[in-house]
Design a protein around this motif. Structure first.
Motif, mmCIF file in Angstrom:
data_model
loop_
_atom_site.group_PDB
_atom_site.id
_atom_site.type_symbol
_atom_site.label_atom_id
_atom_site.label_comp_id
_atom_site.label_asym_id
_atom_site.label_seq_id
_atom_site.Cartn_x
_atom_site.Cartn_y
_atom_site.Cartn_z
ATOM 1 N N MET A 83 10.915 -7.445 13.638
ATOM 2 C CA MET A 83 11.517 -8.615 13.000
ATOM 3 C C MET A 83 10.545 -9.796 13.013
ATOM 4 O O MET A 83 10.484 -10.579 12.058
ATOM 5 N N HIS A 84 9.774 -9.914 14.074
ATOM 6 C CA HIS A 84 8.762 -10.971 14.126
ATOM 7 C C HIS A 84 7.719 -10.753 13.037
ATOM 8 O O HIS A 84 7.334 -11.705 12.338
ATOM 9 N N TRP A 85 7.275 -9.520 12.870
ATOM 10 C CA TRP A 85 6.292 -9.218 11.823
ATOM 11 C C TRP A 85 6.867 -9.503 10.439
ATOM 12 O O TRP A 85 6.179 -10.043 9.576
ATOM 13 N N LEU A 96 6.685 -13.022 9.645
ATOM 14 C CA LEU A 96 5.326 -13.480 9.365
ATOM 15 C C LEU A 96 4.885 -13.160 7.942
ATOM 16 O O LEU A 96 4.111 -13.915 7.344
ATOM 17 N N ASN A 97 5.360 -12.029 7.407
ATOM 18 C CA ASN A 97 4.876 -11.614 6.079
ATOM 19 C C ASN A 97 5.931 -11.755 4.975
ATOM 20 O O ASN A 97 5.841 -11.102 3.938
ATOM 21 N N GLY A 98 6.908 -12.601 5.202
ATOM 22 C CA GLY A 98 7.897 -12.846 4.161
ATOM 23 C C GLY A 98 8.819 -11.671 3.892
ATOM 24 O O GLY A 98 9.219 -11.430 2.756
ATOM 25 N N PHE A 99 9.164 -10.931 4.938
ATOM 26 C CA PHE A 99 10.039 -9.754 4.854
ATOM 27 C C PHE A 99 9.508 -8.733 3.849
ATOM 28 O O PHE A 99 10.242 -8.172 3.048
ATOM 29 N N TYR A 150 2.951 -0.784 7.174
ATOM 30 C CA TYR A 150 1.497 -0.626 7.286
ATOM 31 C C TYR A 150 1.011 -1.113 8.650
ATOM 32 O O TYR A 150 0.229 -0.433 9.329
ATOM 33 N N TRP A 151 1.477 -2.258 9.110
ATOM 34 C CA TRP A 151 1.092 -2.768 10.427
ATOM 35 C C TRP A 151 1.593 -1.840 11.534
ATOM 36 O O TRP A 151 0.863 -1.531 12.473
ATOM 37 N N SER A 152 2.845 -1.417 11.419
ATOM 38 C CA SER A 152 3.441 -0.570 12.452
ATOM 39 C C SER A 152 2.728 0.768 12.554
ATOM 40 O O SER A 152 2.450 1.271 13.649
#
Length: 426
Positions: free
Chosen positions: A168-170, A173-176, A183-185
């Protein structure tokens, strides 16, 4: 009178809450018969330890708060005398009554020491002092499978809750952007455990949209990822890394990219198939060949489809190389177990979170179903649990046991563990 009770306040409160004491013929210090109808609800805020207790004292039913201490003298030591929060206490429950006669008589006091089994205290001391794999190693295998199954499911919920908070924090950061978050996960999972942090930094330094813009250029994903990882500085003699180096030089200038420093990557004490170069090559192949990956994850129906979606071998160079410029006869590439680790730790928690955010029971149930279709993880912790006789039918069970070991056993939280409390309760 000097006393040193052989138990902690936490254990004493647990004994009271679960009624782990002989309840017949209870007698208060002043001689009244005591019958516990309900021990009350534990209060984790300021004030009495338990509220809404129901206790019959000398034939009269009382309802209200109860305070617990190891010693009755703790009532004064903790400053409860004259404190309005403790004015309506119906019973002061202690392990040892150590006040002289005539002091504290205005509060009914029940000394529990004579009613608590020494065996229970011995078991707790054994759990607290053991140096085995887990405190309950000698007893865990005797706890019923039903208890273990329910506890593993609750442990998974706690494990995923922490992941959801990070995801949820990510998203914030990237506008949902679910594709970017996926990709980050995935990147962090490909680097886990040793290179999880630099792998995540790599993904966050290289926008997913940049990779998607160049999906039609076969070298692009590898060039961008290896270049951003700081691994294309050279010098090289092999043709392939030279091509990647040239490709990255153009793309770096076009997208104004700043690479990481190569020393951030750890190569020591790991299998070659887990080397960061091999993992980046595998990750690049997935990103290059599976456009809009998260959208495709939402379309899978079973574990076979999910495996097929993610099973993408790296480019041919990596069949004979674990790192640039060092050839071997044949490499062992990340296999099925590595793929399952990525799905368990990255894809399925994200899928479940997507279901929560969209209020879709379908995706939440699908995530749990896919997790149960995956085999239990095989690592030194799950193998140690297996030696104790703890059955792990699938990845849901193994995830629960990993959570249990790290966040309960290693922190000696036996009183918060369903297995530990069952062992203590006999």
């Amino acid at each position: 009178m000097s006393v040193n009770p052989p138990l902690s306040e936490a254990l004493f409160q647990h004994i009271w809450k679960c009624r782990l004491f002989r309840q017949d013929s209870l007698v208060a210090i002043t001689g009244e018969a005591v019958q516990i109808i309900s021990p009350g609800t534990q209060n984790h805020h300021s004030g009495p330890d338990f509220i809404a207790a129901r206790i019959r004292i000398d034939g009269i039913l009382w309802a209200g708060p109860v305070e617990l201490h190891l010693r009755s003298s703790d009532w004064y030591r903790h400053g409860h005398a004259g404190n309005e929060q403790y004015r309506h206490i119906i019973l002061h429950v202690v392990y040892v009554h150590d006040l002289p006669e005539g002091i504290g008589g205005h509060i009914r006091c029940l000394e529990l020491q004579p009613y608590i089994s020494n065996l229970l205290l011995e078991r707790y001391e054994e759990l607290r002092r053991t140096a085995a794999f887990v405190p309950c190693s000698a007893h865990a295998g005797r706890v019923s499978r039903l208890i273990w199954t329910g506890w593993q499911e609750r442990l998974l919920a706690g494990r995923w809750e922490r992941r959801w908070q990070e995801l949820m924090h990510w998203l914030s950061l990237n506008g949902f952007n679910w594709e970017e978050t996926c990709y980050w996960s995935l990147a962090r999972s490909y680097g886990a455990p040793v290179n999880a942090r630099p792998f995540l930094q790599l993904a966050q330094s290289l926008p997913y949209t940049v990779l998607q813009w160049h999906y039609d250029r076969p070298l692009a994903a590898e060039a961008l990822l290896f270049g951003q990882a700081g691994m294309l500085e050279g010098p090289f003699t092999d043709v392939y890394p030279l091509q990647l180096q040239q490709e990255y030089g153009q793309l770096r200038q076009r997208h104004q990219l700043e690479p990481m420093t190569v020393h951030q990557w750890n190569w020591l004490r790991m299998r070659p198939s887990a080397f960061p170069a091999m993992r980046i090559a595998s990750f690049a192949a997935l990103i290059q060949q599976r456009r809009q990956l998260f959208s495709r994850i939402l379309e899978v129906k079973n574990i076979r489809e999910l495996e097929q979606l993610f099973f993408v071998p790296p480019s041919p160079y990596w069949r004979t190389h674990y790192r640039f410029g060092r050839s071997v006869r044949h490499t062992r590439q990340p296999g099925r177990q590595a793929l399952h680790t990525v799905l368990i730790n990255s894809v399925l928690p994200l899928l479940h979170l997507y279901g929560q955010q969209r209020e879709s029971a379908y995706f939440q149930e699908l995530a749990l179903s896919l997790l149960q279709q995956l085999p239990a993880e095989n690592n030194h912790i799950t193998r140690a649990w297996k030696k104790l006789g703890i059955v792990q039918e699938n990845a849901l069970a193994s995830q629960g046991l990993l959570e249990l070991k790290q966040y309960y056993c290693e922190q000696m939280r036996c009183l918060e563990c369903a297995v530990g409390t069952r062992i203590l309760g006999g």
